[in-house]
Design an enzyme around this catalytic site. Structure first.
Site, mmCIF file in Angstrom:
data_model
loop_
_atom_site.group_PDB
_atom_site.id
_atom_site.type_symbol
_atom_site.label_atom_id
_atom_site.label_comp_id
_atom_site.label_asym_id
_atom_site.label_seq_id
_atom_site.Cartn_x
_atom_site.Cartn_y
_atom_site.Cartn_z
ATOM 1 N N ASP A 146 0.399 -1.405 -0.199
ATOM 2 C CA ASP A 146 -0.089 0.229 0.267
ATOM 3 C C ASP A 146 0.763 1.304 0.220
ATOM 4 O OD1 ASP A 146 -2.344 1.515 0.110
ATOM 5 O OD2 ASP A 146 -2.296 1.084 2.095
ATOM 6 N N HIS A 155 2.923 3.283 -8.673
ATOM 7 C CA HIS A 155 2.330 1.926 -9.138
ATOM 8 C C HIS A 155 3.415 1.524 -9.989
ATOM 9 C CE1 HIS A 155 -1.090 2.553 -8.092
ATOM 10 N NE2 HIS A 155 -1.396 2.987 -8.654
ATOM 11 N N LEU A 186 11.061 -20.858 -4.458
ATOM 12 C CA LEU A 186 9.868 -19.714 -3.781
ATOM 13 C C LEU A 186 8.611 -19.637 -4.412
ATOM 14 C CD1 LEU A 186 8.668 -17.351 -2.261
ATOM 15 C CD2 LEU A 186 9.567 -15.565 -3.985
HETATM 16 C C1 IPE Z 1 -5.245 -2.285 -0.940
HETATM 17 O O1 IPE Z 1 -5.030 -1.528 -0.433
HETATM 18 C C2 IPE Z 1 -5.583 -2.877 -1.363
HETATM 19 C C3 IPE Z 1 -3.976 -3.714 -2.216
HETATM 20 C C4 IPE Z 1 -2.907 -3.135 -1.616
HETATM 21 C C5 IPE Z 1 -3.914 -4.038 -3.323
HETATM 22 P P1 IPE Z 1 -6.243 -0.385 -0.131
HETATM 23 O O2 IPE Z 1 -5.882 0.638 -0.642
HETATM 24 O O3 IPE Z 1 -7.297 -0.659 -1.071
HETATM 25 O O4 IPE Z 1 -7.158 -0.840 0.729
HETATM 26 P P2 IPE Z 1 -7.565 0.718 1.668
HETATM 27 O O5 IPE Z 1 -8.839 1.650 0.899
HETATM 28 O O6 IPE Z 1 -6.871 2.103 2.134
HETATM 29 O O7 IPE Z 1 -8.677 -0.090 3.075
HETATM 30 C C1 IPE Z 2 -1.313 0.113 -3.722
HETATM 31 O O1 IPE Z 2 -1.443 1.280 -3.115
HETATM 32 C C2 IPE Z 2 -1.875 -0.231 -4.748
HETATM 33 C C3 IPE Z 2 -2.922 -0.550 -5.081
HETATM 34 C C4 IPE Z 2 -4.316 -0.834 -3.972
HETATM 35 C C5 IPE Z 2 -3.290 -1.307 -6.237
HETATM 36 P P1 IPE Z 2 -2.548 2.665 -3.451
HETATM 37 O O2 IPE Z 2 -3.297 2.602 -5.090
HETATM 38 O O3 IPE Z 2 -3.657 2.317 -2.490
HETATM 39 O O4 IPE Z 2 -2.127 4.002 -2.589
HETATM 40 P P2 IPE Z 2 -2.644 4.550 -1.655
HETATM 41 O O5 IPE Z 2 -2.979 4.099 -0.610
HETATM 42 O O6 IPE Z 2 -3.822 5.726 -2.427
HETATM 43 O O7 IPE Z 2 -1.319 6.102 -1.299
HETATM 44 MG MG MG Z 3 -3.988 2.948 -0.800
#
Ligand code: IPE
Ligand code: IPE
Ligand code: MG
Length: 260
Positions: free
Chosen positions: A30, A47, A141
């Site tokens: 995240d 990303h 792995l």
């Molecule tokens: C969780 O992250 C999902 C992934 C890392 C794929 P999100 O960014 O979607 O989660 P919330 O919305 O902060 O709970």
């Molecule tokens: C995690 O990073 C990637 C996915 C959930 C696909 P985010 O896109 O949720 O990044 P934040 O949480 O908005 O910083």
């Molecule tokens: Mg996120």
């Protein structure tokens, strides 16, 4: 050998000598969006950089002897993000699979996935099945991608399949045990995670592996995923090695069991 290579090898040896290496690590990757925002870049830049973190963590996990690494790459709820972000994420996934499968193969990594794979775009499904096929005989792995995955989706799917099998007379209601339920989950062949890491400092599970995380040790890192590299992974494993996993018992019982 480069200086970095030898330093890293020393760190890996210390880690292996320091205690048990978690056999299954699950990561909620995240913070990509916030990483980009901090740099006044579009979210996609986060990303994209996140793919470099994936490469480093996968390689390090293989080297220290982790058996399975489950990466939460796209949740069921992530479909509700702006359509442009969703399609960019899918494009990045196709590109990463194309670019990285050779290296995974050479590093003896076996790729698998959990989630509603049928709901992914056709080209993603095609790339995935090519990569599964290519790496299926590897013995190192197991890299397991959670894609269009959510714990509630998984539990609901398992309940449907079990109900179907009861209706067909394949199983009796009395035979529904915890281990039977586990065998209907998409993780049937994988042990429950020993360690779950979430990056970006959020203290929540966000619908990840709800059934499997029952006794998993949780580690929250403040680092955003695009900055998360092997040294952060080693910190998480070192922290894990200091924990006492009691599984509901008292400490004395755990210590006694360790002497048996
Ligand atoms: C969780 O992250 C999902 C992934 C890392 C794929 P999100 O960014 O979607 O989660 P919330 O919305 O902060 O709970
Ligand atoms: C995690 O990073 C990637 C996915 C959930 C696909 P985010 O896109 O949720 O990044 P934040 O949480 O908005 O910083
Ligand atoms: Mg996120």
């Amino acid at each position: 050998m480069t200086a970095r290579g030898s330093d890293d090898e020393v760190m890996q040896e210390e880690l292996k000598a320091g205690g048990a290496i978690p056999q299954h690590i699950a990561i909620i990757m995240d913070g990509n969006g916030r990483w980009a925002k901090q740099r006044a870049l579009p979210r996609v830049a986060g990303h994209r950089e996140g793919v470099n973190s994936v490469r480093d963590i996968v390689e390090a996990c293989g080297q220290v002897g982790v058996g399975c690494l489950t990466l939460y790459a796209f949740s069921t709820e992530n479909w509700k993000r702006p359509q442009q972000e969703v399609s960019t994420l899918m494009r990045l996934l196709v590109k990463a699979l194309r670019d990285e499968t050779d290296k995974l193969y050479k590093n003896n990594v076996r790729l698998t996935a959990i989630g509603e794979i049928d709901s992914l775009p056709r080209d993603v499904q095609r790339e995935l099945s090519d990569s599964f096929e290519r790496t299926k005989k590897n013995t190192g792995l197991n890299l397991n991608l959670a894609l269009s995955y959510s714990g509630r989706w998984e539990i609901t799917s398992a309940a449907k399949k079990i109900a179907g099998d009861v209706a067909k007379g394949k199983i009796e209601i009395d035979n529904i045990t915890e281990s039977l339920l586990s065998s209907y989950m998409s993780t049937a062949d994988i042990p429950d995670p020993d360690l779950m890491i979430r990056t970006s400092g959020e203290f929540r599970i966000s619908n990840f592996l709800l059934y499997q995380l029952a006794y998993t040790e949780i580690y929250i890192s403040k680092v955003y995923w695009p900055d998360f590299r092997r040294k952060h992974l080693y910190e998480a494993i070192r922290d894990y090695q200091k924990r006492e996993r009691r599984f509901g018992l008292v400490s004395e019982q755990v210590k006694h069991l360790q002497t048996l």
